[in-house]
Design an enzyme around this catalytic site. Structure first.
Site, PDB file in Angstrom:
ATOM      1  CG  HIS A 145      -2.165  -0.772   1.066  1.00 32.38           C
ATOM      2  ND1 HIS A 145      -2.233  -2.098   1.431  1.00 32.38           N
ATOM      3  CD2 HIS A 145      -3.391  -0.451   0.571  1.00 32.38           C
ATOM      4  CE1 HIS A 145      -3.449  -2.556   1.166  1.00 32.38           C
ATOM      5  NE2 HIS A 145      -4.176  -1.586   0.648  1.00 32.38           N
ATOM      6  CE  LYS A 149      -4.089  -0.305   4.693  1.00 29.26           C
ATOM      7  NZ  LYS A 149      -5.386   0.331   4.988  1.00 29.26           N
TER       8      LYS A 149
HETATM    9  P1  NAD Z   1      -7.961   9.893   4.797  1.00 29.64           P
HETATM   10  O1  NAD Z   1      -7.082  10.169   5.970  1.00 29.64           O
HETATM   11  O2  NAD Z   1      -7.622  10.489   3.467  1.00 29.64           O
HETATM   12  O3  NAD Z   1      -9.470  10.363   5.132  1.00 29.64           O
HETATM   13  C1  NAD Z   1     -10.084  10.174   6.391  1.00 29.64           C
HETATM   14  C2  NAD Z   1     -11.147  11.274   6.552  1.00 29.64           C
HETATM   15  O4  NAD Z   1     -11.905  11.008   7.741  1.00 29.64           O
HETATM   16  C3  NAD Z   1     -10.538  12.676   6.716  1.00 29.64           C
HETATM   17  O5  NAD Z   1     -11.255  13.581   5.896  1.00 29.64           O
HETATM   18  C4  NAD Z   1     -10.765  12.972   8.200  1.00 29.64           C
HETATM   19  O6  NAD Z   1     -10.859  14.341   8.490  1.00 29.64           O
HETATM   20  C5  NAD Z   1     -12.106  12.245   8.400  1.00 29.64           C
HETATM   21  N1  NAD Z   1     -12.453  12.048   9.815  1.00 29.64           N
HETATM   22  C6  NAD Z   1     -11.655  11.728  10.858  1.00 29.64           C
HETATM   23  N2  NAD Z   1     -12.346  11.706  12.007  1.00 29.64           N
HETATM   24  C7  NAD Z   1     -13.636  12.015  11.684  1.00 29.64           C
HETATM   25  C8  NAD Z   1     -14.848  12.166  12.434  1.00 29.64           C
HETATM   26  N3  NAD Z   1     -14.858  12.013  13.762  1.00 29.64           N
HETATM   27  N4  NAD Z   1     -15.984  12.476  11.762  1.00 29.64           N
HETATM   28  C9  NAD Z   1     -15.989  12.657  10.432  1.00 29.64           C
HETATM   29  N5  NAD Z   1     -14.856  12.550   9.662  1.00 29.64           N
HETATM   30  C10 NAD Z   1     -13.709  12.223  10.294  1.00 29.64           C
HETATM   31  O7  NAD Z   1      -8.076   8.307   4.711  1.00 29.64           O
HETATM   32  P2  NAD Z   1      -8.537   7.378   3.470  1.00 29.64           P
HETATM   33  O8  NAD Z   1      -7.355   6.978   2.667  1.00 29.64           O
HETATM   34  O9  NAD Z   1      -9.703   8.022   2.778  1.00 29.64           O
HETATM   35  O10 NAD Z   1      -8.994   6.073   4.257  1.00 29.64           O
HETATM   36  C11 NAD Z   1      -9.987   6.120   5.248  1.00 29.64           C
HETATM   37  C12 NAD Z   1     -10.240   4.703   5.783  1.00 29.64           C
HETATM   38  O11 NAD Z   1     -10.822   3.897   4.735  1.00 29.64           O
HETATM   39  C13 NAD Z   1      -8.971   3.975   6.236  1.00 29.64           C
HETATM   40  O12 NAD Z   1      -9.279   3.173   7.367  1.00 29.64           O
HETATM   41  C14 NAD Z   1      -8.643   3.085   5.047  1.00 29.64           C
HETATM   42  O13 NAD Z   1      -7.873   1.958   5.376  1.00 29.64           O
HETATM   43  C15 NAD Z   1     -10.040   2.710   4.606  1.00 29.64           C
HETATM   44  N6  NAD Z   1     -10.167   2.216   3.227  1.00 29.64           N
HETATM   45  C16 NAD Z   1     -11.035   1.186   3.037  1.00 29.64           C
HETATM   46  C17 NAD Z   1     -11.295   0.708   1.772  1.00 29.64           C
HETATM   47  C18 NAD Z   1     -12.337  -0.373   1.583  1.00 29.64           C
HETATM   48  O14 NAD Z   1     -12.619  -0.775   0.436  1.00 29.64           O
HETATM   49  N7  NAD Z   1     -12.958  -0.845   2.674  1.00 29.64           N
HETATM   50  C19 NAD Z   1     -10.631   1.257   0.670  1.00 29.64           C
HETATM   51  C20 NAD Z   1      -9.733   2.311   0.878  1.00 29.64           C
HETATM   52  C21 NAD Z   1      -9.523   2.794   2.177  1.00 29.64           C
END
Ligand code: NAD
Length: 256
Positions: A145, A149
């Site tokens: 990744h 991450k």
């Molecule tokens: P990122 O850091 O770019 O985005 C996270 C967002 O969440 C940010 O905008 C942050 O401000 C917001 N946030 C944090 N606390 C919050 C709260 N209390 N209320 C509302 N918003 C809040 O991260 P990302 O790359 O977008 O990944 C996010 C998550 O999704 C990670 O856990 C990642 O591993 C996961 N992910 C899952 C999949 C899947 O298919 N399941 C795919 C990609 C990423």
């Protein structure tokens, strides 16, 4: 028409989720960010970014949450109190957090998946069948990744390891080994190693290895655009609205 709230709308996944909700013909009914976020009050894909959970959930049918573990657990409890269905893609949620999600899922339907791509669902299916068909082979998982991450190994890698474990009749909790270093001795048969490589801008790669004497199978999934996860999550949102309370997975959504 299904009304959807996106949590974390300014994040890497959140921005794509907002776009894909609209592209799928659903209504983006709210965009929920963390308190103090610099973009509160701005508009994203037509929705105002707010930190008011109650206001965002009011009138929503379903929310989609790709944020961070603590935020995800707290939001599921709030949504359970309001009867709003959820789609959770956040990874790195520990056992206590998973138990908290189970409690919320007694009141609302929740789709929880470490990976919302169709390809990874098929990878897990193939890995399980291959592990069952090759009882003597050693099982390992390697994932790559991007360097930002936070959790390791990835939730998807653990899901692939669970699929391999299911094929072997092993308990993933005891069989999965997430690191090897030092004088670890010979590899136990009932062990599934899971390893994380981090760097650059890799969207996500997962390989299940099945290694026997004089031959080896590698089943690999490579994601090149994280939009596939957003599309899968939006599909799950359309599916889960109106379902009975409970915890569902991507296989339920895809009917696999
Ligand atoms: P990122 O850091 O770019 O985005 C996270 C967002 O969440 C940010 O905008 C942050 O401000 C917001 N946030 C944090 N606390 C919050 C709260 N209390 N209320 C509302 N918003 C809040 O991260 P990302 O790359 O977008 O990944 C996010 C998550 O999704 C990670 O856990 C990642 O591993 C996961 N992910 C899952 C999949 C899947 O298919 N399941 C795919 C990609 C990423």
């Amino acid at each position: 028409m299904t009304r959807v709230v996106v949590a974390g709308p300014t994040g890497r996944m959140g921005q794509l989720l907002c776009e894909e909700v609209r592209a799928a013909g659903l209504v983006l009914a709210g965009a929920l960010e963390r308190p103090g976020h610099p973009r509160l009050g701005e508009t994203i894909a037509g929705a105002k970014i707010t930190d008011d959970v109650d206001a965002a959930l009011a009138g929503a049918d379903v929310y989609i949450d790709f944020t961070a573990p603590e935020a995800t657990i707290a939001l599921a409890a709030r949504a359970a109190g309001k009867g709003v269905a959820g789609v959770i893609g956040t990874t790195g949620i520990d056992a206590a957090g998973q138990a908290a999600l189970e409690t919320s899922a007694r009141k609302i339907p929740l789709v929880v998946a470490a990976n919302f791509s169709l390809g990874v669902a098929i990878l897990c299916d193939l890995a399980e069948r291959a592990a069952r068909a090759l009882p003597g082979f050693d099982l390992e998982v390697v994932e790559l990744h991007h360097k930002l991450k936070r959790d390791a190994p990835s939730g998807t890698a653990l899901a692939v390891a669970s699929a391999l474990a299911r094929g072997r009749g092993l308990d993933p909790k005891t069989a999965t080994r997430a690191a090897r270093a030092g004088d670890v001795g010979a590899r136990p048969e009932a062990e599934i190693g899971v390893f994380a490589v981090r760097g650059g801008d890799v969207v996500g790669e997962h390989t299940a290895y099945l290694m026997g004497p004089a031959e080896r199978i590698e089943i690999t999934h490579r994601a090149t655009d994280r939009r596939i996860f957003a599309k899968g999550a939006v599909r799950a949102a359309a599916w889960v609205a109106g379902k009975a309370p409970g915890r569902y997975g991507i296989r339920d959504v895809l009917g696999l």
